[in-house]
Design an enzyme around this catalytic site. Structure first.
Site, PDB file in Angstrom:
ATOM      1  N   CYS A  56     -14.825  -1.121   4.084  1.00  0.00           N
ATOM      2  CA  CYS A  56     -15.916  -0.173   3.936  1.00  0.00           C
ATOM      3  C   CYS A  56     -16.118   0.565   5.250  1.00  0.00           C
ATOM      4  O   CYS A  56     -15.719   0.084   6.306  1.00  0.00           O
ATOM      5  CB  CYS A  56     -17.177  -0.927   3.572  1.00  0.00           C
ATOM      6  SG  CYS A  56     -16.942  -1.980   2.132  1.00  0.00           S
TER       7      CYS A  56
ATOM      8  N   ARG B 298     -12.171   5.021   3.986  1.00  0.00           N
ATOM      9  CA  ARG B 298     -12.311   3.566   4.019  1.00  0.00           C
ATOM     10  C   ARG B 298     -12.660   2.977   2.658  1.00  0.00           C
ATOM     11  O   ARG B 298     -12.620   1.765   2.466  1.00  0.00           O
ATOM     12  CB  ARG B 298     -13.432   3.205   4.979  1.00  0.00           C
ATOM     13  CG  ARG B 298     -13.062   3.325   6.416  1.00  0.00           C
ATOM     14  CD  ARG B 298     -12.975   1.957   6.957  1.00  0.00           C
ATOM     15  NE  ARG B 298     -12.694   1.920   8.338  1.00  0.00           N
ATOM     16  CZ  ARG B 298     -12.821   0.814   9.041  1.00  0.00           C
ATOM     17  NH1 ARG B 298     -13.244  -0.285   8.494  1.00  0.00           N
ATOM     18  NH2 ARG B 298     -12.503   0.808  10.300  1.00  0.00           N
TER      19      ARG B 298
ATOM     20  N   TRP C  99     -15.805  -0.026  -0.448  1.00  0.00           N
ATOM     21  CA  TRP C  99     -14.609  -0.431  -1.184  1.00  0.00           C
ATOM     22  C   TRP C  99     -14.943  -1.829  -1.700  1.00  0.00           C
ATOM     23  O   TRP C  99     -15.075  -2.767  -0.915  1.00  0.00           O
ATOM     24  CB  TRP C  99     -13.385  -0.461  -0.263  1.00  0.00           C
ATOM     25  CG  TRP C  99     -12.112  -0.713  -1.005  1.00  0.00           C
ATOM     26  CD1 TRP C  99     -11.290   0.208  -1.570  1.00  0.00           C
ATOM     27  CD2 TRP C  99     -11.508  -1.983  -1.266  1.00  0.00           C
ATOM     28  NE1 TRP C  99     -10.221  -0.398  -2.173  1.00  0.00           N
ATOM     29  CE2 TRP C  99     -10.337  -1.748  -2.007  1.00  0.00           C
ATOM     30  CE3 TRP C  99     -11.854  -3.299  -0.971  1.00  0.00           C
ATOM     31  CZ2 TRP C  99      -9.492  -2.774  -2.447  1.00  0.00           C
ATOM     32  CZ3 TRP C  99     -11.027  -4.322  -1.410  1.00  0.00           C
ATOM     33  CH2 TRP C  99      -9.855  -4.048  -2.133  1.00  0.00           C
TER      34      TRP C  99
ATOM     35  N   ASN D   1     -19.308  -4.464   6.536  1.00  0.00           N
ATOM     36  CA  ASN D   1     -17.871  -4.335   6.309  1.00  0.00           C
ATOM     37  C   ASN D   1     -17.267  -5.709   6.511  1.00  0.00           C
ATOM     38  O   ASN D   1     -17.462  -6.312   7.561  1.00  0.00           O
ATOM     39  CB  ASN D   1     -17.276  -3.329   7.306  1.00  0.00           C
ATOM     40  CG  ASN D   1     -15.764  -3.259   7.197  1.00  0.00           C
ATOM     41  OD1 ASN D   1     -15.209  -3.480   6.111  1.00  0.00           O
ATOM     42  ND2 ASN D   1     -15.095  -2.966   8.290  1.00  0.00           N
ATOM     43  N   GLY D   2     -16.537  -6.199   5.506  1.00  0.00           N
ATOM     44  CA  GLY D   2     -15.918  -7.524   5.652  1.00  0.00           C
ATOM     45  C   GLY D   2     -16.152  -8.350   4.401  1.00  0.00           C
ATOM     46  O   GLY D   2     -16.554  -7.831   3.361  1.00  0.00           O
TER      47      GLY D   2
ATOM     48  N   GLU E   4       9.555   1.836  -0.398  1.00  0.00           N
ATOM     49  CA  GLU E   4       8.576   2.866  -0.034  1.00  0.00           C
ATOM     50  C   GLU E   4       8.440   3.912  -1.156  1.00  0.00           C
ATOM     51  O   GLU E   4       7.336   4.344  -1.474  1.00  0.00           O
ATOM     52  CB  GLU E   4       8.993   3.526   1.292  1.00  0.00           C
ATOM     53  CG  GLU E   4       8.098   4.641   1.773  1.00  0.00           C
ATOM     54  CD  GLU E   4       6.659   4.225   2.113  1.00  0.00           C
ATOM     55  OE1 GLU E   4       6.363   3.012   2.113  1.00  0.00           O
ATOM     56  OE2 GLU E   4       5.840   5.120   2.332  1.00  0.00           O
TER      57      GLU E   4
ATOM     58  N   LYS F 181       4.991   4.676  -3.051  1.00  0.00           N
ATOM     59  CA  LYS F 181       4.351   6.000  -3.117  1.00  0.00           C
ATOM     60  C   LYS F 181       4.027   6.348  -4.568  1.00  0.00           C
ATOM     61  O   LYS F 181       2.954   6.837  -4.864  1.00  0.00           O
ATOM     62  CB  LYS F 181       5.260   7.100  -2.539  1.00  0.00           C
ATOM     63  CG  LYS F 181       5.406   7.184  -1.031  1.00  0.00           C
ATOM     64  CD  LYS F 181       4.177   7.535  -0.267  1.00  0.00           C
ATOM     65  CE  LYS F 181       3.423   6.329   0.070  1.00  0.00           C
ATOM     66  NZ  LYS F 181       3.258   5.749   1.298  1.00  0.00           N
TER      67      LYS F 181
ATOM     68  N   GLU G 249       1.133   4.268  -5.844  1.00  0.00           N
ATOM     69  CA  GLU G 249      -0.133   4.605  -5.189  1.00  0.00           C
ATOM     70  C   GLU G 249      -0.767   5.867  -5.767  1.00  0.00           C
ATOM     71  O   GLU G 249      -1.958   5.868  -6.064  1.00  0.00           O
ATOM     72  CB  GLU G 249       0.098   4.865  -3.685  1.00  0.00           C
ATOM     73  CG  GLU G 249       0.235   3.630  -2.851  1.00  0.00           C
ATOM     74  CD  GLU G 249       0.432   3.984  -1.374  1.00  0.00           C
ATOM     75  OE1 GLU G 249      -0.274   3.418  -0.548  1.00  0.00           O
ATOM     76  OE2 GLU G 249       1.297   4.822  -1.049  1.00  0.00           O
TER      77      GLU G 249
ATOM     78  N   HIS H 275      20.211  -9.599 -10.755  1.00  0.00           N
ATOM     79  CA  HIS H 275      19.599 -10.931 -10.785  1.00  0.00           C
ATOM     80  C   HIS H 275      18.202 -10.866 -11.396  1.00  0.00           C
ATOM     81  O   HIS H 275      17.287 -11.535 -10.932  1.00  0.00           O
ATOM     82  CB  HIS H 275      19.549 -11.516  -9.368  1.00  0.00           C
ATOM     83  CG  HIS H 275      20.911 -11.647  -8.776  1.00  0.00           C
ATOM     84  ND1 HIS H 275      21.732 -12.733  -9.012  1.00  0.00           N
ATOM     85  CD2 HIS H 275      21.634 -10.793  -8.007  1.00  0.00           C
ATOM     86  CE1 HIS H 275      22.880 -12.549  -8.398  1.00  0.00           C
ATOM     87  NE2 HIS H 275      22.857 -11.370  -7.777  1.00  0.00           N
TER      88      HIS H 275
ATOM     89  N   LYS I 148      -7.574   3.805   3.017  1.00  0.00           N
ATOM     90  CA  LYS I 148      -6.563   4.111   4.033  1.00  0.00           C
ATOM     91  C   LYS I 148      -6.460   2.995   5.063  1.00  0.00           C
ATOM     92  O   LYS I 148      -5.400   2.735   5.614  1.00  0.00           O
ATOM     93  CB  LYS I 148      -6.901   5.430   4.729  1.00  0.00           C
ATOM     94  CG  LYS I 148      -5.821   5.844   5.707  1.00  0.00           C
ATOM     95  CD  LYS I 148      -5.473   7.280   5.574  1.00  0.00           C
ATOM     96  CE  LYS I 148      -4.180   7.606   6.286  1.00  0.00           C
ATOM     97  NZ  LYS I 148      -3.001   7.385   5.461  1.00  0.00           N
TER      98      LYS I 148
HETATM   99  C1  G6P Z   1      -3.194   0.734   3.233  1.00  0.00           C
HETATM  100  C2  G6P Z   1      -2.828   2.197   3.139  1.00  0.00           C
HETATM  101  C3  G6P Z   1      -1.321   2.360   3.319  1.00  0.00           C
HETATM  102  C4  G6P Z   1      -0.887   1.740   4.641  1.00  0.00           C
HETATM  103  C5  G6P Z   1      -1.326   0.269   4.752  1.00  0.00           C
HETATM  104  C6  G6P Z   1      -1.119  -0.280   6.152  1.00  0.00           C
HETATM  105  O1  G6P Z   1      -2.657   0.037   2.171  1.00  0.00           O
HETATM  106  O2  G6P Z   1      -3.243   2.725   1.883  1.00  0.00           O
HETATM  107  O3  G6P Z   1      -0.986   3.729   3.300  1.00  0.00           O
HETATM  108  O4  G6P Z   1       0.503   1.804   4.741  1.00  0.00           O
HETATM  109  O5  G6P Z   1      -2.729   0.174   4.472  1.00  0.00           O
HETATM  110  O6  G6P Z   1      -1.964   0.399   7.031  1.00  0.00           O
HETATM  111  P1  G6P Z   1      -1.738   0.498   8.592  1.00  0.00           P
HETATM  112  O7  G6P Z   1      -2.916   1.286   9.074  1.00  0.00           O
HETATM  113  O8  G6P Z   1      -1.778  -0.916   9.103  1.00  0.00           O
HETATM  114  O9  G6P Z   1      -0.455   1.155   8.833  1.00  0.00           O
END
Ligand code: G6P
Length: 615
Positions: free
Chosen positions: A2, A27, A76, A102-103, A488, A492, A495, A511, A610
């Site tokens: 958050c 956040r 969040w 936050n936490g 990756e 993407k 996400e 496998h 993020k």
């Molecule tokens: C979240 C974000 C991702 C990011 C990951 C790690 O899941 O949505 O885009 O890759 O955190 O974040 P960092 O700030 O540690 O790279």
């Protein structure tokens, strides 16, 4: 995860809190709320579910709220669904104490039982709500709000940071941290103070901040801040300059930040090169990077850790560290590494990747490495983060601010920084001779141009996205350096378009995943022309033979791929080490365009944030 923000001073608190929350929305965007101590000396609370725009609309109906100190929160959800009752800030029974949090309070259930037994009534299902009630309870034994908060915070388990306002001490905000997640930074103004979980909320108001560390508190009044630990010991906190790169950018002519940030990659990569590569002298250096020749010589192992896209960059980095620097390397999810009983040998370097510098699991992994006295470096996009403070050695990835929740330019800039670092180590250890170094650096000089060239073919991906957007599942395959890229690419797509996708090393396909393949499951193969191309072609043929529609990402000069693939996305021919950086672009664009066609919320996908500040 958050975002929390606070203000006390002569201005209307709402004028600072709302723009502050805008900067923190990445956040979390499940709900938002503010509390101000108003001129009638009671607490006014406004909360809404959904994005901040809802709160802003609601505030238009409450123009009479005037208060000079207040706190704000963007949520969040961790405990309790996305409802108005569960939106922060939360209050005690007497509605005299408000908390933005936050936490995760890991022991909230037992604390809640205890509080309910002595008559406290709860309105939400959150872990947070126990905090104001616990403070209220502690105030039965002390007259000092600050001491009641210290006692409360000492009892919380897990990583927690809070901002508290109260009618009992008007004009004050008390900030506190317990455990090692969730930053709090305090900025000083002219007889006013700003406090927030993230620097972008503070940077418009001040250029220097003080950071609160774990088990510390700040008693914030408009004219001064007093720091103490949870036992009451007074503390002196140093001031840190905030970087101007934290200024928030705009979308410009782009419809989404994600697309803008994809297109910014050639420029971002040039920034990553700046002051580090001399293309004339064919040299790489990291100015002001405190790593001695002796330390470099004594390296025996590198462990790379990260989460999400940063983990995928770490996975590529392992191969470069071995191939280019000649140092044994491994990677791990920060969340696994922090709890594993790893054996730390002398000569181990832990490289953490975290673009935000605030990911809870990565911070915990770094603290574990620190406990074991391992040497550390962190790659991050922002200076002044907790990650930098733990590692004490930062390699900035220089991507510039990234607003889209899905990592794009921070991924390729993390990769580029890692690659430069592997060459730097290789040279310093005598693993790379002059000729080899010079050839690697010459190849790097081509990278931004190759990326620009590729981005000019975006229309093709838009067309291909139209063909593929209706499939419910995707399998992404790659080998070697491109196996993490398959992960990756799948990440993407998941996400931003909410389509189920898996990324696999192509050799694993037989496998298990192969049993899923039929004509409803496209296979995306990352097949640049490198030493593993023929193996990839066989795996894609096997997929095709089982009915899969094959979409290949292949080098421009490849003349075999069209015999195997239904559709081919051509990327410029690049030296094999650099393929992951170039191949990231079509994977990002494919996810973007498919999400766009499907009408998804691309910059703020559901349930994501993020920066993930809880485990
Ligand atoms: C979240 C974000 C991702 C990011 C990951 C790690 O899941 O949505 O885009 O890759 O955190 O974040 P960092 O700030 O540690 O790279």
């Amino acid at each position: 995860m958050c975002g929390i923000v606070g203000y006390t001073g002569p201005r209307s608190a709402l004028d600072i809190l709302v723009p502050g929350l805008e900067k923190l929305e990445y956040r979390g965007y499940d709900s938002a709320g503010i509390c101000v101590v108003d001129v009638t000396e009671s607490i006014q609370t406004i909360k809404t579910t959904g994005k901040l725009s809802g709160l802003k609309e609601e505030l238009k109906r409450h123009t009479s709220i005037k208060g000079y100190s207040g706190i704000g929160h963007t949520r969040w959800a961790t405990h309790g669904e996305v409802t108005l009752e569960n939106a922060h800030p939360h209050q005690d029974c007497a509605q005299e104490i408000s908390v933005a949090h936050n936490g995760i309070v890991e022991n909230y259930a037992s604390l809640k039982d205890e509080l309910q037994r002595v008559g406290h009534k709860f309105l939400s299902l959150t872990d947070t709500e126990i905090i104001p009630h616990l403070i209220e309870e502690e105030l039965k034994h002390t007259k000092s709000l600050e001491n009641a908060i210290a006692k409360t915070v000492s009892r919380l388990e897990g990583g927690n940071s809070i901002l508290v306002i109260s009618t009992l001490e008007k004009g004050r905000i008390i900030a506190a941290r317990k455990g090692n997640s969730g930053s709090i930074a305090i900025g000083t103004g002219n007889n006013e103070m700003f406090v927030a979980s993230d620097l972008p909320a503070i940077v418009p108001h001040t250029k220097t901040v003080q950071h609160l560390d774990a088990e510390e508190m700040a008693i914030i009044s408009p004219e001064k801040v007093l720091y103490r630990d949870l036992t009451g010991k007074q503390l002196e906190k140093p001031y840190t300059e905030i970087s101007s790169t934290l200024q928030s950018p705009s979308k410009g002519n782009f419809e989404h930040f994600m697309l803008k940030e994809i297109y910014e990659q050639p420029k971002a990569i040039r920034q990553t090169f700046q002051n580090r590569i001399s293309f004339d002298k064919k040299q790489i250096d990291f100015p002001n990077f405190p790593m001695t020749q002796e330390e470099i010589n004594s390296l025996k192992k590198i462990v790379l850790v990260g989460m999400g896209s940063s983990l995928h960059a770490a996975m590529v980095g392992k191969t470069w560290m071995e191939r280019v620097a000649g140092i044994p390397a491994e990677w791990d999810h920060s969340s696994e590494f922090r709890y594993r009983e790893s054996v730390f040998q002398e000569g181990t370097l832990v490289i953490s990747l975290t673009q935000s510098g605030e990911t809870a699991d990565t911070l915990a992994a770094m603290l574990k490495a620190k406990e074991h006295l391992a040497s550390q470096v962190v790659l991050s996009n922002y200076p002044g983060t907790q990650a930098e403070r733990i590692a004490e050695r930062l390699l900035p990835i220089e991507a510039g601010p990234e607003i889209g929740v899905a990592a794009t330019k921070t991924f390729t800039c993390s990769l580029t920084t890692l690659y430069l670092f592997s060459i730097f180590l290789g040279v310093k250890r005598g693993q790379l001779d002059l000729l080899k170094t010079s050839s690697l650096i010459s190849s790097l000089s081509l990278l931004p141009e190759l990326m620009t060239k590729y981005l000019s073919t975006d229309d093709q991906i838009r067309e291909i996205s139209n063909k593929y957007q209706g499939y419910p599942n995707f399998l992404f395959l790659g080998r070697g350096l491109n196996y993490p890229l398959a992960m990756e690419g799948a990440l993407k797509l998941k996400e931003v378009s909410y389509i189920h996708a898996e990324g696999y090393p192509a050799g694993e396909m037989k496998h298990g995943p192969i049993s899923l393949i039929d004509n409803s499951m496209p296979v995306v193969g990352i097949v640049p022309s490198d030493g593993l191309k023929d193996k990839m072609l066989s795996n894609l043929s096997e997929s095709k033979a089982r009915g899969a529609r094959v979409l290949a990402i292949a080098s421009e000069s490849d003349s075999q791929i069209q015999n195997v693939a239904d559709d081919v996305i051509r990327i410029p021919d690049a030296p094999s080490d650099l393929n992951p950086i170039v191949a990231a672009l079509p994977l990002q664009l494919l996810a973007y365009h498919i999400a766009h066609i499907r009408g998804c919320d691309i910059d703020q996908p559901r349930n994501l944030a993020k920066s993930v500040t809880v485990e």
